[in-house]
Design a protein around this motif. Structure first.
Motif, PDB file in Angstrom:
ATOM      1  N   PRO A  12       0.806  -1.129   0.006  1.00 36.30           N
ATOM      2  CA  PRO A  12       0.089  -0.096  -0.020  1.00 36.30           C
ATOM      3  C   PRO A  12       1.074   1.226   0.049  1.00 36.30           C
ATOM      4  O   PRO A  12       1.865   1.431   0.782  1.00 36.30           O
ATOM      5  CB  PRO A  12      -0.911  -0.147   1.366  1.00 36.30           C
ATOM      6  CG  PRO A  12      -0.697  -1.502   1.767  1.00 36.30           C
ATOM      7  CD  PRO A  12       0.566  -1.953   1.110  1.00 36.30           C
ATOM      8  N   ALA A  13       0.375   2.168  -0.866  1.00 34.73           N
ATOM      9  CA  ALA A  13       1.192   3.544  -0.852  1.00 34.73           C
ATOM     10  C   ALA A  13       1.387   4.161   0.501  1.00 34.73           C
ATOM     11  O   ALA A  13       2.300   4.882   0.686  1.00 34.73           O
ATOM     12  CB  ALA A  13       0.324   4.489  -1.763  1.00 34.73           C
ATOM     13  N   ARG A  14       0.334   3.940   1.406  1.00 34.65           N
ATOM     14  CA  ARG A  14       0.578   4.491   2.692  1.00 34.65           C
ATOM     15  C   ARG A  14       1.767   4.425   3.441  1.00 34.65           C
ATOM     16  O   ARG A  14       2.437   4.940   4.547  1.00 34.65           O
ATOM     17  CB  ARG A  14      -0.683   4.476   3.563  1.00 34.65           C
ATOM     18  CG  ARG A  14      -1.048   2.914   3.874  1.00 34.65           C
ATOM     19  CD  ARG A  14      -2.157   2.817   4.635  1.00 34.65           C
ATOM     20  NE  ARG A  14      -2.384   1.344   5.115  1.00 34.65           N
ATOM     21  CZ  ARG A  14      -2.995   0.580   4.217  1.00 34.65           C
ATOM     22  NH1 ARG A  14      -3.660   0.851   3.188  1.00 34.65           N
ATOM     23  NH2 ARG A  14      -3.145  -0.626   4.880  1.00 34.65           N
ATOM     24  N   GLU A  15       2.370   3.203   3.164  1.00 31.26           N
ATOM     25  CA  GLU A  15       3.577   2.928   3.798  1.00 31.26           C
ATOM     26  C   GLU A  15       4.600   3.500   3.362  1.00 31.26           C
ATOM     27  O   GLU A  15       6.023   3.569   3.989  1.00 31.26           O
ATOM     28  CB  GLU A  15       3.875   1.346   3.481  1.00 31.26           C
ATOM     29  CG  GLU A  15       3.447   0.251   4.314  1.00 31.26           C
ATOM     30  CD  GLU A  15       3.720  -1.269   4.101  1.00 31.26           C
ATOM     31  OE1 GLU A  15       5.014  -1.253   3.988  1.00 31.26           O
ATOM     32  OE2 GLU A  15       2.691  -2.078   4.360  1.00 31.26           O
ATOM     33  N   CYS A  16       4.765   4.241   2.420  1.00 28.23           N
ATOM     34  CA  CYS A  16       5.986   5.265   1.697  1.00 28.23           C
ATOM     35  C   CYS A  16       6.527   6.040   2.512  1.00 28.23           C
ATOM     36  O   CYS A  16       7.793   5.948   2.852  1.00 28.23           O
ATOM     37  CB  CYS A  16       5.571   5.398   0.294  1.00 28.23           C
ATOM     38  SG  CYS A  16       5.346   4.165  -0.815  1.00 28.23           S
ATOM     39  N   PRO A  17       5.533   6.876   3.049  1.00 25.99           N
ATOM     40  CA  PRO A  17       6.014   7.850   3.954  1.00 25.99           C
ATOM     41  C   PRO A  17       6.783   7.400   5.210  1.00 25.99           C
ATOM     42  O   PRO A  17       8.083   8.107   5.569  1.00 25.99           O
ATOM     43  CB  PRO A  17       4.952   8.882   4.205  1.00 25.99           C
ATOM     44  CG  PRO A  17       3.879   8.461   3.225  1.00 25.99           C
ATOM     45  CD  PRO A  17       4.149   7.209   2.751  1.00 25.99           C
ATOM     46  N   ALA A  18       6.288   6.178   5.746  1.00 23.94           N
ATOM     47  CA  ALA A  18       7.139   5.919   6.892  1.00 23.94           C
ATOM     48  C   ALA A  18       8.212   5.205   6.588  1.00 23.94           C
ATOM     49  O   ALA A  18       9.194   5.344   7.551  1.00 23.94           O
ATOM     50  CB  ALA A  18       6.171   4.604   7.493  1.00 23.94           C
TER      51      ALA A  18
END
Lengths: 271, 316
Positions: B123-129
């Motif tokens: 999921p793209a939401r993992e990228c900032p982390a």
């Protein structure tokens, strides 16, 4: 085969060309050339202004047959070898993606960029010319646009094939230019030369089939056979039998010209 | 720092090696890049692979990742052969950081991770982390062409960490990193190891990895010359030890004479220091002799052979 992986690669290739304004630049080139040809194509005969769709398409065919193969070859020659030379290919292949998916994704993304440019560039001209055109003329013009797209995709397929064979970008660019010279400049001359040397006594039957061995000639025939007014203007194509000049048949030949180099590229890339 | 949710280990396969290499060879015509390599890397292990340039490390990495076909032998990663159709599923568990990672200059750091996340099905939401984890959160919207070499390396590492991989292959991962970034990098690796992630890494900076890897293999001319913990390799190759003894200056000559009868290789005196070189099996004799010197010894330091010494011992 996972279509999502293909779409991811294709999407990146397409948006890369949108972002670096490649699509815009090529579309502008097509628009400007097409408009100039449409309005000033008859200047040599002392007339300026739009004459007829037949002569506009005939002039555009002469332009496109040089331009689109060159643009397509430049666009695709480093699709694979460029990634290899930069060192990014290993990282891509370490992902859950097959070589075929990567290759097809690259091809489709680049083809989408080229198609978008072609349709946008020539489509804009169609909008400008539309008030002067009848429905039949528009039909011819859209046929020209479609065949231009197919021509671009065929040469892009050749370019991607080159990119799987070449060991570096320099060699790939050399091979791409050689292909352009061969198909666009040399091929017809060779056929003509063979006809002249033999006095036309040999090979007359296979001549039309030999023309099909060149996607640029298939494109030319596709366009000029649709228009009686311009058919006689062309030398080689006038000896092409009507039976073989069916648009659906020539369209299939174009599709074969897209599929065959891609199949060879896939074989080579897997190797 | 982003918290990390460990992926539950497959208990049935908990004891099987995650990386299993049997008689693996790779030839390029007459060039034998990798020759008959046998190697197991266990779950949760931080394994080092060292060797000269051209020793075959990167080729072995490519073989383990299935990027190039084997000439002979077999490699299994998490039970799947790298040449098999089931390897695509295993790739989703793998993170890979290539040597001199090359990313796309026209993309931003975040876009780069989005691209690789889509390919990995993350999921793209993992990228900032992931960017936060490697200290690139502030540079997320800058184009990669503006990144320094160290930043690119960190972005490459963030890419490798996407999707909580269970196996990490890191080829020269600290290349271009400053000392602080190297410290942070190994802190992340320690955390991953604690969570059961298996890691294989190469490095030219032997001093950097000698205290950090669980085991390592020394490669030379395409072959594995030795495998084990750093200490086991030291014992295996039996290189001499060094004793650095600091004394009162007046005692130096007397002490040198007192130690002279021991089975030592060399003894040297400089001002208030004596350096004794001895074989490993004479270590305790030397220590006992030093202990008998009573109050003369002001300081004592025993130097084991460095990993560099061990490396040259095996690879030469």
């Amino acid at each position: 085969m996972e279509f999502k992986q293909i779409a991811t690669i294709a999407g990146k290739e397409f948006w890369d060309r949108i972002r670096n304004r490649w699509v815009l630049a090529v579309a502008l080139v097509f628009t400007v050339f097409a408009l100039v040809i449409a309005y000033f194509g008859g200047a040599q005969q002392g007339a300026v202004g739009f004459r007829s769709i037949e002569f506009t398409i005939a002039s555009l065919v002469s332009l496109v047959i040089y331009l689109i193969p060159l643009i397509a070859l430049i666009l695709g020659f480093d699709a694979i070898v460029g990634e290899r030379e930069r060192g990014s290919l290993d990282l891509l292949l370490s992902m859950p993606i097959t070589r075929f998916e990567l290759l097809l994704g690259k091809y489709l993304g680049l083809a989408a960029a080229l198609t978008f440019s072609t349709v946008a560039g020539f489509g804009l001209v169609a909008l400008v010319l539309a008030p002067n055109l009848e429905l039949k003329a528009l039909y011819h013009y859209f046929g020209f646009m479609l065949s231009s797209v197919l021509l671009g995709m065929a040469f892009l397929s050749l370019a991607v094939m080159v990119s799987t064979f070449a060991t570096d970008r320099t060699r790939a660019s050399g091979m791409a230019i050689a292909l352009w010279f061969f198909f666009v400049l040399v091929f017809d001359l060779l056929l003509l030369g063979a006809l002249v040397v033999t006095g036309g006594s040999y090979g007359g039957e296979i001549f039309p089939y030999l023309l099909m061995a060149n996607p640029a000639d298939v494109f030319r025939i596709l366009n000029i056979f649709a228009m009686d007014d311009v058919r006689t203007l062309y030398g080689l194509a006038t000896v092409f039998p009507r039976a073989l000049a069916e648009p659906w048949l020539l369209g299939l030949v174009m599709l074969a010209w897209i599929a065959a180099p891609l199949a060879i590229a896939t074989w080579r890339f897997r190797k | 720092m982003e918290s990390f949710t460990p992926v539950p280990a497959d208990t049935t396969a908990a004891t099987a090696p995650v990386v299993s290499i049997r008689a693996a060879s790779k030839y390029y015509g007459p060039v034998h890049a990798v020759v008959g390599v046998d190697l197991d890397v266990n779950r949760g292990e931080l394994f080092g692979l060292i060797g000269h340039n051209g020793a075959g490390k990167s080729t072995l990495f490519k073989l383990m990742l299935g990027l190039i076909p084997l000439t002979a032998g077999e490699i299994r990663i998490d039970g799947a052969t790298v040449a098999g159709s089931g390897f695509r599923a295993v790739r989703r568990k793998i993170g890979y950081l290539p040597e001199n990672v090359v990313l796309y200059d026209n993309l931003t750091g975040l876009e780069t991770l989005h691209f690789f996340a889509r390919l990995k099905g993350v999921p793209a939401r993992e990228c900032p982390a992931a960017l936060e984890r490697v200290g690139l959160a502030d540079a997320a919207t800058r184009r990669v062409r503006e990144y320094s070499k160290g930043m690119r390396q960190r972005l490459g590492f963030a890419q490798a960490l996407l999707g909580q991989p269970q196996i990490l292959f890191l080829d020269e991962p600290t290349s271009g990193l400053d000392p602080e970034a190297i410290r942070d990098f190994y802190a992340i690796l320690r955390g991953l190891r604690d969570q059961g992630v298996t890691m294989v890494l190469t490095s030219h900076i032997l001093a950097e990895i000698q205290e950090r890897v669980d085991r390592l293999a020394i490669m030379s001319a395409g072959r594995i010359q030795a495998i084990g913990t750093v200490q086991a390799l030291r014992e295996q190759i039996d290189l001499p030890l060094w004793f650095d003894i600091r004394l009162a200056a007046a005692d130096v000559d007397r002490v040198r004479d007192a130690l002279g009868h021991l089975p030592i290789i060399a003894i040297e005196a400089h001002n208030d220091r004596i350096t004794v070189q001895c074989r490993r099996d004479a270590k305790m004799q030397v220590l006992e002799a030093v202990a008998r010197l009573d109050g003369k010894v002001l300081d004592l330091h025993v130097r084991e052979p460095s990993l560099e010494d061990v490396f040259f011992g095996f690879s030469d």
